[in-house]
Design an enzyme around this catalytic site. Structure first.
Site, PDB file in Angstrom:
ATOM      1  N   LYS A 191     -10.115 -10.460  -3.763  1.00  0.00           N
ATOM      2  CA  LYS A 191     -10.628  -9.806  -2.633  1.00  0.00           C
ATOM      3  C   LYS A 191     -11.981  -9.552  -3.163  1.00  0.00           C
ATOM      4  O   LYS A 191     -12.323  -8.476  -3.749  1.00  0.00           O
ATOM      5  CB  LYS A 191      -9.987  -8.655  -2.099  1.00  0.00           C
ATOM      6  CG  LYS A 191     -10.754  -8.303  -0.484  1.00  0.00           C
ATOM      7  CD  LYS A 191     -10.564  -6.550  -0.327  1.00  0.00           C
ATOM      8  CE  LYS A 191     -11.874  -6.064  -0.793  1.00  0.00           C
ATOM      9  NZ  LYS A 191     -13.128  -6.202  -0.212  1.00  0.00           N
ATOM     10  N   CYS A 201     -22.627  -1.776 -14.154  1.00  0.00           N
ATOM     11  CA  CYS A 201     -21.941  -0.677 -14.565  1.00  0.00           C
ATOM     12  C   CYS A 201     -22.259  -0.265 -15.825  1.00  0.00           C
ATOM     13  O   CYS A 201     -21.982   1.196 -15.876  1.00  0.00           O
ATOM     14  CB  CYS A 201     -20.424  -1.027 -14.456  1.00  0.00           C
ATOM     15  SG  CYS A 201     -20.093  -2.593 -15.444  1.00  0.00           S
ATOM     16  N   GLY A 252     -11.353   3.590  -6.955  1.00  0.00           N
ATOM     17  CA  GLY A 252     -10.310   3.350  -8.128  1.00  0.00           C
ATOM     18  C   GLY A 252      -9.150   4.307  -7.977  1.00  0.00           C
ATOM     19  O   GLY A 252      -7.886   3.891  -8.130  1.00  0.00           O
ATOM     20  N   GLY A 255     -15.206  -1.576  -9.709  1.00  0.00           N
ATOM     21  CA  GLY A 255     -15.846  -0.747  -8.494  1.00  0.00           C
ATOM     22  C   GLY A 255     -16.240   0.521  -8.827  1.00  0.00           C
ATOM     23  O   GLY A 255     -16.177   1.277 -10.079  1.00  0.00           O
ATOM     24  N   SER A 256     -16.054   1.426  -7.611  1.00  0.00           N
ATOM     25  CA  SER A 256     -16.427   2.814  -8.030  1.00  0.00           C
ATOM     26  C   SER A 256     -15.061   3.586  -8.292  1.00  0.00           C
ATOM     27  O   SER A 256     -14.216   3.318  -8.013  1.00  0.00           O
ATOM     28  CB  SER A 256     -16.975   3.410  -6.457  1.00  0.00           C
ATOM     29  OG  SER A 256     -15.971   3.416  -5.533  1.00  0.00           O
TER      30      SER A 256
END
Length: 501
Positions: free
Chosen positions: A192, A303, A250, A245-246
């Protein structure tokens, strides 16, 4: 398709691109079951590139069923290592063959400079697939110590169905960091991509089948986190979710795992990375250039961005001037212009988030030394200039929260001990660096820093051979290196009693 890296020709090639905009399930492009689509907007100028299938629960169910069926069939999960290796090597070769197209897609979709996409993102992506392909027939199982009438075998088997949920800052590279080891181990995958940047993932799925990957092994479901992402997280037949991701999202995947089948969850959730420059820094100019690149590269949407510059006070004033001068050479430009060193922020929402943090930094007492404004408004795109704050305290908002934009916080410290203490005073622990001429201090700092990645006298060093991941709320597990394979396999112990013969 060739890429002469000429602005006019690149612009013409971009206009001629044929976007893949449907979901890719069981080896074919299909519409979302609902028929819904969403606009894929280029941050370059705010224009709609195409309308992309908006997948939901039903589409996820179809993709998981396809992935499970081919896994049970064994055409990939039970394929001989030599066969899997050959197909993944072919996959890497085809990615390289289509590198110019993929770089254009990445630049248009996400806003990164075409020069960086062509130099970094795409080559690192096909090299990643190639590296894991080469690893397939070099990973051995084990035999345990046992008596003469016993055999203990320790074997690795693929997990099954893996859901890979990836971010928008390095869309293809973050995807292949998960695809490479997961496919090498024989798993089936549902990818995704972030809704802001689905185009390379959709194109790569087609290339994978062209390379010989069995239909259903790699499926791509574009859509939104609260729908398609959540459906993957809660699905009872998904064995693993691997996410970058964030931290906020998460933690949702951890909850989804507990609410469903306790699927494994591997997380890489960013950071607030400290870049420590001590008074005995061996090369102030090199350190300043690295500090600027560490926060302004990819518009700061990294990141591991070195967003906290921790400088010993005796050199702070001189050093910050050097950083500002280095950053001045990295002004935002059209992502398709090969001369651009910075591109556009990924979308309007993220741009406003970055500008909001800049306002917060000023209101909390930070001293804005340079930047701080939206630029290139006439383009219709989303651009923010390199921004440097001085006078920042480690408890200020912009020193604590991940901004994901070109905003640098300079924090002054008295000595090495305070530098290390300040660096570790964060809920994150992804990356950190120290600049020093003292080898003892370098080793001691590396040991004391609570970070998964530590760089000495450089920023963003390493290669595919080195694990990538963090401590604390920066996540769990590791991408890259042979260690990444461990996330995508089951370890089985088989004990055999041979009898007395």
């Amino acid at each position: 398709m060739t890429n002469p890296m000429n602005f006019e020709q690149l612009t013409a090639q971009a206009k001629a691109l044929d976007f893949r905009n449907k979901a890719f399930i069981n080896g074919a492009y299909v519409d979302a079951a609902s028929g819904k689509t969403f606009d894929c907007i280029s941050p370059r100028d705010g224009s709609v590139l195409t309308k992309v299938a908006e997948c939901d629960v039903e589409d996820v169910n179809r993709a998981v069923a396809s992935a499970r069926a081919v896994f049970e069939k064994g055409s990939w999960s039970e394929a001989a290592p030599a066969k899997r290796k050959a197909i993944l090597l072919h996959f890497a070769d085809l990615l390289e063959k289509n590198a110019a197209e993929l770089a254009l897609l990445e630049s248009l979709d996400m806003g990164k400079p075409i020069t960086l996409a062509a130099r970094d993102d795409i080559p690192l992506s096909y090299k990643c697939i190639r590296w894991y392909a080469e690893a397939i027939d070099k990973i051995y199982d084990e035999i345990s110590p046992a008596g003469p009438n016993e055999i203990g075998m320790i074997t690795r088997e693929p997990l099954g169905v893996v859901a890979a949920v990836v971010p928008w800052n390095f869309p293809l590279m973050m995807a292949v960091w998960k695809l490479g080891p997961a496919l090498a181990m024989g798993n089936s995958i549902i990818l995704k991509p972030a809704e802001q940047s689905p185009l390379t993932a959709l194109r790569v799925a087609e290339i994978a089948v062209e390379a010989g990957l069995p239909e259903g092994v790699l499926n791509v479901v574009p859509g939104f986190g609260p729908t398609a992402g959540k459906a993957l997280g809660l699905h009872e037949d998904v064995d693993c979710v691997t996410f970058t991701g964030s931290g906020e999202v998460g933690k949702l995947f951890l909850q989804y795992s507990g609410q469903s089948n306790m699927k494994r969850v591997w997380l890489e959730c960013g950071g607030k990375s400290p870049n420590i420059v001590l008074a005995d820094c061996p090369d102030m100019d090199a350190a300043a250039a690295a500090a600027a690149g560490g926060i302004f590269y990819n518009q700061g949407e990294v990141c591991t961005a070195g967003s906290r510059l921790i400088v010993e006070e005796s050199i702070k004033d001189e050093f910050i001037e050097k950083v500002i001068a280095a950053g001045a050479k990295m002004q935002p430009g059209d992502p398709l212009d090969p001369q651009s060193q910075m591109g556009a922020i990924v979308d309007e929402s993220q741009m406003n988030r970055v500008l909001g943090y800049i306002e917060k930094g000023s209101s909390e007492g930070g001293v804005l030394r340079t930047g701080g404004k939206r630029v290139r408004t006439e383009s219709g795109g989303y651009y923010v200039e390199p921004t440097v704050f001085d006078g920042i305290k480690n408890d200020m908002t912009i020193a604590k929260e991940e901004i994901f934009g070109p905003v640098l916080s300079v924090i002054s410290v008295k000595d090495w001990k305070e530098a290390v203490q300040t660096a570790n005073d964060t809920p994150y622990g992804l990356a950190a660096a120290v600049w020093t001429s003292d080898i003892n201090k370098a080793h001691l700092t590396a040991k004391k820093l609570r970070s998964g990645l530590v760089w000495v006298n450089c920023w963003d060093g390493g290669s595919i051979t080195m694990p990538f991941g963090g401590y604390k709320q920066s996540g769990t597990g590791r991408d890259r290196s042979l260690h990444a394979l461990d996330k995508y396999c089951e370890v089985k112990s088989t004990w055999i009693a041979l009898g007395n013969g």
